[in-house]
Design a protein around this motif. Structure first.
Motif, mmCIF file in Angstrom:
data_model
loop_
_atom_site.group_PDB
_atom_site.id
_atom_site.type_symbol
_atom_site.label_atom_id
_atom_site.label_comp_id
_atom_site.label_asym_id
_atom_site.label_seq_id
_atom_site.Cartn_x
_atom_site.Cartn_y
_atom_site.Cartn_z
ATOM 1 N N CYS A 1 0.830 -1.213 0.000
ATOM 2 C CA CYS A 1 0.000 0.000 0.000
ATOM 3 C C CYS A 1 0.865 1.264 0.000
ATOM 4 O O CYS A 1 0.992 1.949 1.036
ATOM 5 N N PRO A 2 1.461 1.605 -1.133
ATOM 6 C CA PRO A 2 2.356 2.770 -1.181
ATOM 7 C C PRO A 2 1.651 4.098 -0.966
ATOM 8 O O PRO A 2 2.311 5.112 -0.699
ATOM 9 N N ARG A 3 0.301 4.136 -1.076
ATOM 10 C CA ARG A 3 -0.441 5.390 -0.902
ATOM 11 C C ARG A 3 -1.056 5.529 0.495
ATOM 12 O O ARG A 3 -1.767 6.510 0.755
ATOM 13 N N LEU A 4 -0.829 4.597 1.385
ATOM 14 C CA LEU A 4 -1.494 4.609 2.688
ATOM 15 C C LEU A 4 -1.139 5.867 3.471
ATOM 16 O O LEU A 4 0.021 6.085 3.837
ATOM 17 N N ASN A 5 -2.161 6.701 3.734
ATOM 18 C CA ASN A 5 -1.974 7.943 4.480
ATOM 19 C C ASN A 5 -2.438 7.828 5.929
ATOM 20 O O ASN A 5 -1.811 8.373 6.834
ATOM 21 N N ASP A 6 -3.582 7.146 6.124
ATOM 22 C CA ASP A 6 -4.220 7.082 7.440
ATOM 23 C C ASP A 6 -4.200 5.660 7.964
ATOM 24 O O ASP A 6 -4.645 4.733 7.283
ATOM 25 N N PHE A 7 -3.728 5.527 9.208
ATOM 26 C CA PHE A 7 -3.696 4.224 9.872
ATOM 27 C C PHE A 7 -4.314 4.378 11.246
ATOM 28 O O PHE A 7 -3.778 5.079 12.114
ATOM 29 N N HIS A 8 -5.495 3.764 11.448
ATOM 30 C CA HIS A 8 -6.213 3.843 12.720
ATOM 31 C C HIS A 8 -6.349 2.433 13.278
ATOM 32 O O HIS A 8 -7.050 1.602 12.697
ATOM 33 N N ALA A 9 -5.699 2.168 14.387
ATOM 34 C CA ALA A 9 -5.783 0.855 15.023
ATOM 35 C C ALA A 9 -6.288 1.053 16.448
ATOM 36 O O ALA A 9 -5.534 1.488 17.327
ATOM 37 N N ILE A 10 -7.543 0.756 16.676
ATOM 38 C CA ILE A 10 -8.110 0.928 18.011
ATOM 39 C C ILE A 10 -7.607 -0.167 18.947
ATOM 40 O O ILE A 10 -7.493 0.050 20.153
ATOM 41 N N GLU A 11 -7.289 -1.331 18.397
ATOM 42 C CA GLU A 11 -6.656 -2.420 19.132
ATOM 43 C C GLU A 11 -5.492 -2.947 18.292
ATOM 44 O O GLU A 11 -5.432 -2.713 17.080
ATOM 45 N N PRO A 12 -4.545 -3.675 18.916
ATOM 46 C CA PRO A 12 -3.496 -4.325 18.122
ATOM 47 C C PRO A 12 -4.102 -5.296 17.115
ATOM 48 O O PRO A 12 -5.105 -5.953 17.391
ATOM 49 N N LEU A 13 -3.471 -5.386 15.954
ATOM 50 C CA LEU A 13 -3.988 -6.252 14.904
ATOM 51 C C LEU A 13 -3.627 -7.708 15.128
ATOM 52 O O LEU A 13 -4.239 -8.593 14.532
ATOM 53 N N GLU A 14 -2.631 -7.958 15.973
ATOM 54 C CA GLU A 14 -2.124 -9.314 16.124
ATOM 55 C C GLU A 14 -2.362 -9.844 17.528
ATOM 56 O O GLU A 14 -2.378 -9.083 18.500
ATOM 57 N N LEU A 15 -2.510 -11.155 17.631
ATOM 58 C CA LEU A 15 -2.757 -11.779 18.923
ATOM 59 C C LEU A 15 -1.555 -11.622 19.840
ATOM 60 O O LEU A 15 -1.684 -11.321 21.025
ATOM 61 N N ILE A 16 -0.359 -11.826 19.296
ATOM 62 C CA ILE A 16 0.876 -11.621 20.050
ATOM 63 C C ILE A 16 1.549 -10.372 19.495
ATOM 64 O O ILE A 16 2.024 -10.354 18.363
ATOM 65 N N PHE A 17 1.579 -9.325 20.278
ATOM 66 C CA PHE A 17 2.077 -8.045 19.806
ATOM 67 C C PHE A 17 3.593 -8.073 19.651
ATOM 68 O O PHE A 17 4.316 -8.518 20.532
ATOM 69 N N ASP A 18 4.077 -7.568 18.514
ATOM 70 C CA ASP A 18 5.503 -7.507 18.209
ATOM 71 C C ASP A 18 5.867 -6.050 17.967
ATOM 72 O O ASP A 18 5.545 -5.480 16.917
ATOM 73 N N ALA A 19 6.539 -5.421 18.946
ATOM 74 C CA ALA A 19 6.865 -4.000 18.847
ATOM 75 C C ALA A 19 7.774 -3.711 17.666
ATOM 76 O O ALA A 19 7.621 -2.699 16.972
#
Length: 517
Positions: free
Chosen positions: A149-167
């Motif tokens: 997604c080279p045009r991605l401007n807005d990223f809204h994550a109300i929760e983590p997308l993954e079950l095990i979070f990887d910083a």
């Protein structure tokens, strides 16, 4: 004899002319007319359905026969899943290609045990905005958003997308997806947002707007942002929740921010004084989360506002969705003279919401007509006696569109009880319409039951025959009126008229600036 029998070709409109006709029809938002246009012939079908299928409800695609879904999926540019029960469609669409999709919004997802969340079909090269409210993990979304997604401007994550979070994976996404301009981490990150990610965010030169909804801890703020060097170089809009002791640290790192939504807990530090480094602020909304003891605004803090010379919009209030803590924000020393001094130091101010218990009278509101004639929003605490306006030549506030207070009053030359209530109500409305001729919103803070205020609102709505600018802001009306007129205006609209969360999600700058509409 028809044209075919004469050997003549049936004329066709040039594609660009046909496109202009369809666009004109689409601009009227009349889907029925567009549908008729699509039925003219095959030549009209494709451009007409391009507009009809730009932003359909998710269930519309599922209602089509499977062989026809791809044809219409390729026309969709915006797709919003607004209800939990719409999550069932993701698996049905997993083999489709949404090649024109620019915006995808995903409400809370609830799937059965062992079911997977399929999002790859939406993650296409044209995608510009991705919003995810959580509920079910999607393990490969970050990698796909980063690579595809080279045009991605807005990223809204109300929760983590993954079950095990990887910083590190999240930091890699933030570093490599350089097109990002607007980033939001919602409430679901309260226990998952590490200081490494906060540090990464502060160093991204492309980020212009940042929303961090969980309250940050003082130690984390101090460790990450204590050195303001090379922090938030291009950030312009910030929404953040902090303890009061951390406000100064943040302000030193964000001197170029012009729109700040700040929610504060505690009163150990004078928050207004701590904001002094933010000299470019034009829009400041400050909410205090204090349930015990309250907050007393200081003389020095109010004077600091005068050191923000470009301020146009100012909101200061306690955070509450109930009546219980409305008086937890006070400035007992602030009267009419002090209010005049505060306003004189803010010459560009056009919108003021000041929910602070103080000692101002109608004199303070009247003075705004002279010092701030272009002001369009005035929302103050206090029961204001309107007698002076009954004899003053109008209008006092020629451009004010929104006026709110605790309650109105009209004492007259005799005892208030000697005037019948209906006559008093009509008299108050006459005064308001004469002195505030451009008014579109009239509101009274509903802390206690006030029969006079309720009747003024009901009678006011009747007098102006519903001539509110509903698209820009819903009218403030009592629940009794809404119950009787529910088809005209919804309770949701009235609630959202002054709701910060709606403001944050519907605009990138001066949300309340109706004068620029």
């Amino acid at each position: 004899m028809d044209n075919t029998e004469r050997g003549l070709d049936v004329p066709h409109l040039p594609p660009e002319i046909l496109q202009m006709i369809i666009k004109c029809l689409a601009d009227t938002h009349d889907d029925k007319t567009l549908l008729r246009a699509a039925l003219v012939n095959k030549e009209w079908l494709d451009p007409a359905t391009d507009f009809l299928w730009r932003s359909p409800p998710p269930g519309a695609l599922a209602a089509l026969p499977r062989p026809r879904r791809q044809y219409y999926a390729a026309k969709i540019t915006e797709l919003y899943f607004r209800h939990i029960d719409e999550g069932k469609y993701h698996s049905q669409y997993k083999n489709l290609q949404f090649t024109r999709l620019t915006c995808i919004g995903l409400d809370q997802v609830r799937l059965r045990k062992n079911q997977k969340l399929f999002l790859s079909q939406y993650i296409q090269p044209r995608l510009e905005s991705f919003s995810y409210w959580g509920g079910h993990p999607c393990e490969d979304a970050l990698e796909r958003l980063e690579s595809d997604c080279p045009r991605l401007n807005d990223f809204h994550a109300i929760e983590p997308l993954e079950l095990i979070f990887d910083a590190e994976k999240l930091n890699k996404f933030l570093r490599n997806r350089t097109s990002l301009v607007n980033v939001e981490f919602g409430r679901g990150w309260e226990y998952s947002l590490p200081k490494e990610v906060l540090a990464q965010l502060s160093e991204l030169e492309n980020i212009q707007r940042l929303d961090i909804v969980p309250f940050l801890k003082p130690l984390m703020v101090r460790e990450v942002w204590s050195d303001p060097e090379n922090k938030f170089k291009n950030l312009r809009i910030l929404h953040i929740r902090l303890p009061s002791v951390s406000v100064g640290v943040l302000a030193a790192c964000t001197p170029l921010v012009d729109t700040l939504f700040l929610e504060v807990k505690g009163s150990e530090q004078d928050v207004l004084q701590a904001l002094e480094p933010m000299q470019h602020l034009r829009h400041l909304e400050l909410e205090f989360h204090n349930y015990d003891g309250g907050v007393q605004l200081s003389v020095e803090g109010i004077k600091t506002l005068g050191k923000l010379p470009d301020l146009e919009i100012l909101l200061i209030r306690p955070w509450t969705r109930t009546r219980a803590y409305y008086n937890n924000l006070k400035a007992s020393w602030l009267g009419d003279d002090e209010f005049a001094d505060m306003m004189s130091s803010l010459p560009k101010l056009k919108s003021l919401v000041f929910h602070v218990e103080c000692s101002i009278t109608l004199k303070s509101i009247t003075s705004l007509g002279k010092t701030h004639p272009d002001m369009y929003c005035c929302d103050l605490h206090g029961v204001f006696v309107l007698d002076d306006w009954s004899v003053a030549p109008g209008p006092v506030l020629p451009n004010l569109r929104r006026l709110a207070m605790d309650a109105p009053d009209l004492r007259g030359r005799t005892r208030a009880s000697s005037t019948p209530l209906p006559a008093k109500v009509d008299r108050i409305i006459d005064i308001l319409l004469r002195q505030v001729p451009m008014i579109e919103q009239l509101g009274f803070h509903d802390f206690e039951r006030n029969v006079l205020a309720d009747q003024v609102l009901e009678r006011f709505a009747v007098r102006i025959d519903g001539a509110f600018n509903e698209k820009e802001a819903a009218a403030f009306r009592p629940w009794s009126w809404l119950q009787k007129n529910g088809k005209k205006v919804s309770r949701t609209g009235a609630d959202h008229a002054n709701d910060m969360e709606l403001f944050r999600r519907t605009a990138f700058g001066h949300i309340m600036d109706l004068m620029h509409e």
